[in-house]
Design a protein around this motif. Sequence first.
Motif, PDB file in Angstrom:
ATOM      1  N   PRO A 505      21.564  56.536  68.856  1.00  0.00           N
ATOM      2  CA  PRO A 505      20.539  57.529  69.224  1.00  0.00           C
ATOM      3  C   PRO A 505      21.020  58.956  68.964  1.00  0.00           C
ATOM      4  O   PRO A 505      22.216  59.236  68.952  1.00  0.00           O
ATOM      5  CB  PRO A 505      20.325  57.264  70.725  1.00  0.00           C
ATOM      6  CG  PRO A 505      21.603  56.659  71.182  1.00  0.00           C
ATOM      7  CD  PRO A 505      22.117  55.849  70.041  1.00  0.00           C
ATOM      8  N   GLU A 506      20.063  59.828  68.747  1.00  0.00           N
ATOM      9  CA  GLU A 506      20.391  61.234  68.546  1.00  0.00           C
ATOM     10  C   GLU A 506      20.699  61.888  69.889  1.00  0.00           C
ATOM     11  O   GLU A 506      20.042  61.637  70.889  1.00  0.00           O
ATOM     12  CB  GLU A 506      19.219  61.954  67.878  1.00  0.00           C
ATOM     13  CG  GLU A 506      18.910  61.434  66.476  1.00  0.00           C
ATOM     14  CD  GLU A 506      17.752  62.185  65.845  1.00  0.00           C
ATOM     15  OE1 GLU A 506      17.165  63.030  66.559  1.00  0.00           O
ATOM     16  OE2 GLU A 506      17.445  61.926  64.672  1.00  0.00           O
ATOM     17  N   VAL A 512      29.091  60.855  66.159  1.00  0.00           N
ATOM     18  CA  VAL A 512      29.651  59.517  66.338  1.00  0.00           C
ATOM     19  C   VAL A 512      29.593  58.737  65.025  1.00  0.00           C
ATOM     20  O   VAL A 512      28.625  58.846  64.265  1.00  0.00           O
ATOM     21  CB  VAL A 512      28.902  58.744  67.450  1.00  0.00           C
ATOM     22  CG1 VAL A 512      29.524  57.363  67.653  1.00  0.00           C
ATOM     23  CG2 VAL A 512      28.922  59.529  68.747  1.00  0.00           C
ATOM     24  N   ALA A 513      30.685  57.948  64.784  1.00  0.00           N
ATOM     25  CA  ALA A 513      30.722  56.939  63.721  1.00  0.00           C
ATOM     26  C   ALA A 513      31.269  55.648  64.321  1.00  0.00           C
ATOM     27  O   ALA A 513      32.028  55.684  65.299  1.00  0.00           O
ATOM     28  CB  ALA A 513      31.585  57.392  62.545  1.00  0.00           C
ATOM     29  N   HIS A 514      30.911  54.523  63.735  1.00  0.00           N
ATOM     30  CA  HIS A 514      31.298  53.249  64.346  1.00  0.00           C
ATOM     31  C   HIS A 514      31.528  52.211  63.274  1.00  0.00           C
ATOM     32  O   HIS A 514      31.080  52.337  62.128  1.00  0.00           O
ATOM     33  CB  HIS A 514      30.218  52.763  65.316  1.00  0.00           C
ATOM     34  CG  HIS A 514      28.900  52.489  64.644  1.00  0.00           C
ATOM     35  ND1 HIS A 514      28.578  51.277  64.077  1.00  0.00           N
ATOM     36  CD2 HIS A 514      27.821  53.304  64.425  1.00  0.00           C
ATOM     37  CE1 HIS A 514      27.374  51.343  63.556  1.00  0.00           C
ATOM     38  NE2 HIS A 514      26.879  52.552  63.745  1.00  0.00           N
ATOM     39  N   ARG A 515      32.273  51.169  63.650  1.00  0.00           N
ATOM     40  CA  ARG A 515      32.492  49.998  62.810  1.00  0.00           C
ATOM     41  C   ARG A 515      32.483  48.761  63.701  1.00  0.00           C
ATOM     42  O   ARG A 515      33.016  48.787  64.816  1.00  0.00           O
ATOM     43  CB  ARG A 515      33.842  50.061  62.077  1.00  0.00           C
ATOM     44  CG  ARG A 515      33.960  51.124  61.025  1.00  0.00           C
ATOM     45  CD  ARG A 515      33.097  50.794  59.812  1.00  0.00           C
ATOM     46  NE  ARG A 515      33.354  51.741  58.731  1.00  0.00           N
ATOM     47  CZ  ARG A 515      32.784  52.936  58.622  1.00  0.00           C
ATOM     48  NH1 ARG A 515      31.931  53.345  59.567  1.00  0.00           N
ATOM     49  NH2 ARG A 515      33.064  53.721  57.610  1.00  0.00           N
ATOM     50  N   VAL A 530      26.231  53.870  72.391  1.00  0.00           N
ATOM     51  CA  VAL A 530      26.170  55.303  72.695  1.00  0.00           C
ATOM     52  C   VAL A 530      24.848  55.533  73.403  1.00  0.00           C
ATOM     53  O   VAL A 530      23.775  55.234  72.850  1.00  0.00           O
ATOM     54  CB  VAL A 530      26.268  56.161  71.423  1.00  0.00           C
ATOM     55  CG1 VAL A 530      26.154  57.639  71.773  1.00  0.00           C
ATOM     56  CG2 VAL A 530      27.573  55.890  70.683  1.00  0.00           C
ATOM     57  N   ILE A 531      24.892  56.056  74.624  1.00  0.00           N
ATOM     58  CA  ILE A 531      23.708  56.161  75.484  1.00  0.00           C
ATOM     59  C   ILE A 531      23.498  57.624  75.848  1.00  0.00           C
ATOM     60  O   ILE A 531      24.368  58.225  76.507  1.00  0.00           O
ATOM     61  CB  ILE A 531      23.870  55.314  76.754  1.00  0.00           C
ATOM     62  CG1 ILE A 531      24.219  53.865  76.381  1.00  0.00           C
ATOM     63  CG2 ILE A 531      22.619  55.367  77.605  1.00  0.00           C
ATOM     64  CD1 ILE A 531      24.598  53.017  77.572  1.00  0.00           C
ATOM     65  N   LEU A 540      29.680  56.743  76.259  1.00  0.00           N
ATOM     66  CA  LEU A 540      30.296  55.895  75.233  1.00  0.00           C
ATOM     67  C   LEU A 540      30.752  54.607  75.892  1.00  0.00           C
ATOM     68  O   LEU A 540      31.448  54.659  76.921  1.00  0.00           O
ATOM     69  CB  LEU A 540      31.485  56.605  74.588  1.00  0.00           C
ATOM     70  CG  LEU A 540      31.192  57.920  73.864  1.00  0.00           C
ATOM     71  CD1 LEU A 540      32.489  58.558  73.408  1.00  0.00           C
ATOM     72  CD2 LEU A 540      30.272  57.686  72.683  1.00  0.00           C
ATOM     73  N   VAL A 541      30.400  53.472  75.312  1.00  0.00           N
ATOM     74  CA  VAL A 541      30.714  52.173  75.900  1.00  0.00           C
ATOM     75  C   VAL A 541      31.335  51.282  74.828  1.00  0.00           C
ATOM     76  O   VAL A 541      30.832  51.211  73.700  1.00  0.00           O
ATOM     77  CB  VAL A 541      29.461  51.484  76.487  1.00  0.00           C
ATOM     78  CG1 VAL A 541      29.874  50.274  77.319  1.00  0.00           C
ATOM     79  CG2 VAL A 541      28.646  52.458  77.315  1.00  0.00           C
TER      80      VAL A 541
END
Length: 879
Positions: A505-506, A512-515, A530-531, A540-541
């Motif tokens: 979400p914006e 944020v970047a993720h893998r 990401v909430i 961040l979870v």
Amino acid sequence: MVILLVLIGSVGAVLVLQARRGSLEDARDRTLSVANAFASAPGTVEALDGPHPTAILQPRAEAARKRTGVAFVVVYRPDGIRLTHPDPALIGKHVIGPYEEAARGKSFTKVITGSRGPAVDSIVPVFRPDGSVAGIVDVAITLESVNETVTRQLPVLLGAVAGALVLATAGSAWASRRLRRQTHGLGHVEMTRMYEHHDAVLHSVREGVLVLGGEGRLLLANDEARRLLGLAPDAEGRRVADLDLEPRMAELLASGRVASDEVLLSGDRLLAVNVRPTDRAGGPPGSVATLRDTTELRALSGRIEVAQERLGLLYDAGVRIGTTLDVVRTAEELAEVAVPRFADLVTVELLDPVLRGDEPTRAADMRRAANRGSPDAPLFPVGEPITWLPGTPMAVALEKGHAVLEADLGAAPGWQAQSPERARKVLEYGIRSLIAVPMRARGVVLGLVDFWRTDQRGPFDEEDLSFAEELVARAAVCVDNARRYTREHGVAVTLQRSLLPRELPEQDALEVAHRYLPARAGVGGDWFDVIPLPGARAALVVGDVVGHGLHAAATMGRLRTAVLNFSALDLPPDEILAHLDELVTRIDQDKAAEAETDPVTGATCLYAIYDPVGGRCTVATAGHPGPALVRPDGTVDFPEVPASPPLGLAEGLPVETAELDLAEGSHLVLFTDGLVEDRDRDIDTGLALLRDALTGRPGRHPEETCRAVIDAVLPPHPSDDVALLVARTRLLDPARVADWEVPRDPATVAPVRAACVRQLDVWGLEEVGFNTELILSELVTNAIRYGSEPIRVRLLCGRNLVCEVSDGSSTSPHLRKAATTDEGGRGLFLVARLAQRWGTRYTPQGKVIWSELSLRDGATEPGEDMADLLLEQWDDEAL
């Protein structure tokens, strides 16, 4: 035994006599040497010619006697008058005994009887420089001393005699017993009879026996050996080289070397020869050879060797095929096992649905999955789709469901119809034989396996068909297992990815970047999220459910949904994890009641809330690795986060949090243990690699950080899922934050409202000014009326406009529909309709009532539908 006793007694007597004789000889030599030494000693002649010879020589004589251990040392004049003696009373007396020879200058040794009994006496003259005799030295040892020496040696001699007697007796008894044991107590008559029996057996056995002497002569040959070797009647006694044998056979027999089942040719026979020497245990020099005809056995053993080799190949196939749950790799393993032990080339074609993990269908096309052997062979390459034409061995095998043999491809035109040009190249390459075997498992055809042989080895025969089918049948089960796993893995991956966030979400707080990388051995329960939270904050979870497969993925989805719901309550991280722990405990209890075997126990979670207004990050973890923090200067730190048990194991224990102050541009790196820990690498090594990958690159984009971490830290063959979340912090511009202290006085509502409107004008948000004014007016009024001090108002201008009113009370307002007779109760309704979102957040000092107005879609124009909003509060009857 009597002879031994006589011999030993004689030897003992001789030894005693020799000892006595040796002692006498030693006494003679000893006394003579002492006498000569004393006579030639310096000063002896001067003393004899001096006025007082006794005074000088007596002490010397006594000292020499004591030092050498003789009976006496006596010096006297040539006329026989003693000058020295151990008994002073005898000094000056005349000597009794022979001494005239010494007076004439001659030395001698005799056994005499003196004053001290029989003794060995040596008499030596003392010469003056002119050769005249000045005196005589007499040295003696009593026979009693000699006998004492012999007596001292006697026990040793007697002990040696007794020892020899004991050894002779024991040796005779041992030899007698051994002889009796070897002959089994038989006498000469029985031994003669036994020899006759053995000779009869020797010549009647169906195995040749040769006894050879040490010089290479044939001493004995039984009838079978004569027959196998074709020996002449007079062969015994002749040298092996003269027996007209095969060269290798003659060389082996003449050498006498050890041989075990060495197969040699003799005429048209194959003989297994065994040779053993006869002198190993002290026997006579020579050797014994046995001969066994193995001509017929050789042919049978050849077939046995082939069968054993194929059994070994089947065993290797069971071990080497199916080591992975990959369809293509399993097909390659089948080809690797069969080449070159069974075929020169092996090709494997699989149906397209099998390669995808789907159920195979007969109408599907085939695709070559493996090609093993010579890389330049003119066969269809790997990956090429193949459709076999009717009449080819491959199509016949697929249609009939059993292996098809083409022993001579050059004489079989049917298979050339598929591709005449390629068939011509195949024959030119030297491929001559083919077995096509359909790959079937559980009654379904999965593909086709082709075994090819070239001119370098013989063609396939009928016996090879059953073996090829057995080999392919074993591989087919492994291929089908890999196919099923591929399908289940794909379903699990699809479920996993559907439960993970597709797009983050914006929000204004973080970049944020993720893998997410699923494990090759099966999808696990790793997840991230990401909430966006009220007040421009973000959560961040990262979590991990122990286990793999659909169950782990489904459990992960339940936990992620629960975290999203708990986050909507705007709770702090420790309370979020406490609620999540209760949920996991309840799930485990439900599963235990249903007798299920897959509890959730082992789930971990890390929850962090970042506030971009002050750069404060609150972190809590339940059994999960802590985050890595990359400072803006490129340094890396692993902050200390209080550890708590995994979810479901806390048993009501409180969860502690850590407060981190993050500068703008810091990178917060959250990850699961699959990134830093593996069965071949401990977690400390993984953390060190992570530190190296993050260090020294300030200003790097989160996407670049993700790529660098995956490339440097990810294990070569990860056994667990990997979830990675990299967030770069932002700080909200202080110019975009405004707050006011509000006294608890209704009269202050208007000034605060006016100040907020002016601030919105400064930010260029006049279009949302009216709605914001209404919302703030209602929220501030409620805080003054129902709350307690301190009361504050804060505006945050970011992606959305956030209005916050905080007070020191923990009471929470509730949205309700006011009755027609109520004068109030409609303020929160207006707030809910005008704001995009609104809610309440509790703090240690009280509560915060917040609302968000969207700045992207425009705000509700004042007066555009406000009347409708107000009129909706009354029904037609009330109006």
